[in-house]
Design a protein around this motif. Structure first.
Motif, PDB file in Angstrom:
ATOM      1  N   GLY A  31       0.766  -1.102  -0.252  1.00  0.00           N
ATOM      2  CA  GLY A  31       0.532   0.028   0.423  1.00  0.00           C
ATOM      3  C   GLY A  31       1.166   1.427  -0.169  1.00  0.00           C
ATOM      4  N   VAL A  32       2.142   1.542   0.463  1.00  0.00           N
ATOM      5  CA  VAL A  32       2.909   2.408   1.505  1.00  0.00           C
ATOM      6  C   VAL A  32       4.087   2.372  -0.376  1.00  0.00           C
ATOM      7  N   PHE A  33       4.497   0.892  -0.670  1.00  0.00           N
ATOM      8  CA  PHE A  33       4.573   1.698  -2.180  1.00  0.00           C
ATOM      9  C   PHE A  33       3.903   2.092  -3.492  1.00  0.00           C
ATOM     10  N   SER A  34       2.329   1.609  -3.040  1.00  0.00           N
ATOM     11  CA  SER A  34       1.423   2.744  -4.601  1.00  0.00           C
ATOM     12  C   SER A  34       0.947   3.756  -4.212  1.00  0.00           C
ATOM     13  N   PHE A  35       0.643   3.999  -3.041  1.00  0.00           N
ATOM     14  CA  PHE A  35       0.783   5.269  -2.723  1.00  0.00           C
ATOM     15  C   PHE A  35       2.008   6.638  -2.833  1.00  0.00           C
ATOM     16  N   VAL A  36       2.665   5.765  -2.903  1.00  0.00           N
ATOM     17  CA  VAL A  36       4.159   6.680  -3.327  1.00  0.00           C
ATOM     18  C   VAL A  36       4.939   6.899  -4.826  1.00  0.00           C
ATOM     19  N   TYR A  37       4.435   5.084  -5.240  1.00  0.00           N
ATOM     20  CA  TYR A  37       4.592   5.538  -7.023  1.00  0.00           C
ATOM     21  C   TYR A  37       3.295   5.984  -7.468  1.00  0.00           C
ATOM     22  N   SER A  38       1.911   6.817  -6.409  1.00  0.00           N
ATOM     23  CA  SER A  38       1.178   7.270  -7.665  1.00  0.00           C
ATOM     24  C   SER A  38       2.119   9.214  -7.973  1.00  0.00           C
ATOM     25  N   TYR A  39       2.415   9.300  -6.827  1.00  0.00           N
ATOM     26  CA  TYR A  39       3.340  10.771  -6.897  1.00  0.00           C
ATOM     27  C   TYR A  39       4.268  10.537  -7.929  1.00  0.00           C
ATOM     28  N   LEU A  40       5.224   9.670  -7.702  1.00  0.00           N
ATOM     29  CA  LEU A  40       6.555   9.531  -8.032  1.00  0.00           C
ATOM     30  C   LEU A  40       6.873   8.818  -9.433  1.00  0.00           C
ATOM     31  N   ASP A  41       5.725   7.873  -9.828  1.00  0.00           N
ATOM     32  CA  ASP A  41       5.360   6.971 -11.430  1.00  0.00           C
ATOM     33  C   ASP A  41       6.976   6.701 -11.948  1.00  0.00           C
ATOM     34  N   ASN A  42       7.839   6.468 -11.029  1.00  0.00           N
ATOM     35  CA  ASN A  42       8.665   5.538 -11.284  1.00  0.00           C
ATOM     36  C   ASN A  42       9.615   4.500 -10.061  1.00  0.00           C
ATOM     37  N   TYR A  43       9.354   3.450 -10.374  1.00  0.00           N
ATOM     38  CA  TYR A  43       9.638   2.166  -9.723  1.00  0.00           C
ATOM     39  C   TYR A  43      10.817   2.837  -8.645  1.00  0.00           C
ATOM     40  N   ALA A  44      12.141   2.510  -9.793  1.00  0.00           N
ATOM     41  CA  ALA A  44      13.398   3.312  -8.874  1.00  0.00           C
ATOM     42  C   ALA A  44      12.838   4.328  -7.330  1.00  0.00           C
ATOM     43  N   SER A  45      12.217   5.124  -7.941  1.00  0.00           N
ATOM     44  CA  SER A  45      12.783   6.351  -6.802  1.00  0.00           C
ATOM     45  C   SER A  45      11.903   5.854  -5.484  1.00  0.00           C
ATOM     46  N   THR A  46      10.458   5.142  -6.488  1.00  0.00           N
ATOM     47  CA  THR A  46       9.443   4.828  -5.691  1.00  0.00           C
ATOM     48  C   THR A  46       9.728   4.102  -4.532  1.00  0.00           C
ATOM     49  N   GLU A  47      11.150   3.112  -5.262  1.00  0.00           N
ATOM     50  CA  GLU A  47      12.008   1.967  -3.272  1.00  0.00           C
ATOM     51  C   GLU A  47      12.594   2.377  -2.884  1.00  0.00           C
ATOM     52  N   LEU A  75       1.667   7.309   6.631  1.00  0.00           N
ATOM     53  CA  LEU A  75       0.720   7.909   4.620  1.00  0.00           C
ATOM     54  C   LEU A  75       1.120   9.684   4.385  1.00  0.00           C
ATOM     55  N   GLN A  76       0.872   9.945   5.881  1.00  0.00           N
ATOM     56  CA  GLN A  76       1.209  11.589   5.779  1.00  0.00           C
ATOM     57  C   GLN A  76       3.193  11.441   5.761  1.00  0.00           C
ATOM     58  N   ILE A  77       3.529  10.809   5.909  1.00  0.00           N
ATOM     59  CA  ILE A  77       5.339  10.942   6.038  1.00  0.00           C
ATOM     60  C   ILE A  77       5.764  10.180   4.644  1.00  0.00           C
ATOM     61  N   ALA A  78       4.589   9.297   4.258  1.00  0.00           N
ATOM     62  CA  ALA A  78       5.039   9.502   2.978  1.00  0.00           C
ATOM     63  C   ALA A  78       4.486   9.532   1.917  1.00  0.00           C
ATOM     64  N   LYS A  79       4.066  10.694   1.930  1.00  0.00           N
ATOM     65  CA  LYS A  79       3.285  11.854   0.883  1.00  0.00           C
ATOM     66  C   LYS A  79       4.586  13.206   1.463  1.00  0.00           C
ATOM     67  N   ASN A  80       4.921  13.382   2.427  1.00  0.00           N
ATOM     68  CA  ASN A  80       6.059  14.589   2.835  1.00  0.00           C
ATOM     69  C   ASN A  80       7.515  14.191   1.809  1.00  0.00           C
ATOM     70  N   LEU A  81       7.875  12.743   2.207  1.00  0.00           N
ATOM     71  CA  LEU A  81       8.539  11.899   1.060  1.00  0.00           C
ATOM     72  C   LEU A  81       8.683  12.274   0.078  1.00  0.00           C
ATOM     73  N   ALA A  82       7.607  11.583  -0.678  1.00  0.00           N
ATOM     74  CA  ALA A  82       7.190  11.773  -1.937  1.00  0.00           C
ATOM     75  C   ALA A  82       7.079  13.231  -2.946  1.00  0.00           C
ATOM     76  N   LEU A  83       7.321  14.428  -1.765  1.00  0.00           N
ATOM     77  CA  LEU A  83       6.844  15.424  -2.009  1.00  0.00           C
ATOM     78  C   LEU A  83       7.567  16.120  -2.917  1.00  0.00           C
ATOM     79  N   ASN A  84       8.840  15.152  -1.722  1.00  0.00           N
ATOM     80  CA  ASN A  84      10.617  16.501  -1.305  1.00  0.00           C
ATOM     81  C   ASN A  84      11.307  15.619  -2.397  1.00  0.00           C
ATOM     82  N   GLU A  85      11.109  14.248  -3.071  1.00  0.00           N
ATOM     83  CA  GLU A  85      11.616  13.811  -3.888  1.00  0.00           C
ATOM     84  C   GLU A  85      11.473  15.031  -5.133  1.00  0.00           C
TER      85      GLU A  85
END
Length: 169
Positions: A31-47, A75-85
């Motif tokens: 679930g975390v992977f899918s959530f982060v991937y929805s922001y980054l759309d890149n497998y390696a960066s998401t991992e 998910l808030q942690i995940a969102k913040n990190l995805a946005l930082n990326e």
């Protein structure tokens, strides 16, 4: 995994229980992977970001308030990190003067591929939060800062778009 189970695991982690951390990771990683991937759309960066999410959870467990919504906290942690990326990428592109040439590796699966092709980032987030994480539309609306009706209509529209796209395949 429901909110109470996540809360119990986070509480155990706060006492130094590494088995609880492993269980949390195993039960929430998709679930975390899918959530982060929805922001980054890149497998390696998401991992990379996903691993950082769990590191942050472990390092900041003292900031988690027992009895609150642990899933939302994660998910808030995940969102913040995805946005930082995303910011980091944008700054790198700006500084280099080039568009990033980082290859995108698609998640496997016809449904996931179709979702990525046919839905906007926001629509993917809504679908992932509702289907994979079990959030109600009102909870998603609060998280995204939009009216509940907007989430409901975007979810229904997303499902219709997916159905149409999958029929074409």
């Amino acid at each position: 995994m429901d909110e109470r189970q996540i809360d119990k695991l986070l509480t155990r982690i706060s006492t130094g229980d590494n088995e609880a951390f492993e269980e949390l990771y195993e039960k929430t990683k998709r679930g975390v992977f899918s959530f982060v991937y929805s922001y980054l759309d890149n497998y390696a960066s998401t991992e990379d970001v996903m691993q950082t999410v769990y590191l942050k959870i472990k390092l900041n467990i003292d900031k988690y308030k027992q009895g609150t919504n642990g899933r939302a906290w994660m998910l808030q942690i995940a969102k913040n990190l995805a946005l930082n990326e995303l910011k980091r990428r944008k700054n790198a592109e700006y500084n280099d003067g080039l568009i990033s040439s980082e290859p995108t590796v698609a998640l496997s699966g016809e449904v996931t591929d179709t979702m990525r092709r046919t839905l906007t980032v926001e629509e993917r987030q809504i679908v992932i939060l509702h289907v994979l994480w079990g959030y109600k539309h009102r909870e998603i609306a609060k998280e995204l800062g939009v009216p509940t009706g907007t989430v409901t209509s975007k979810y229904k529209r997303s499902v219709s778009k997916m159905q149409a796209a999958l029929k074409e395949v």
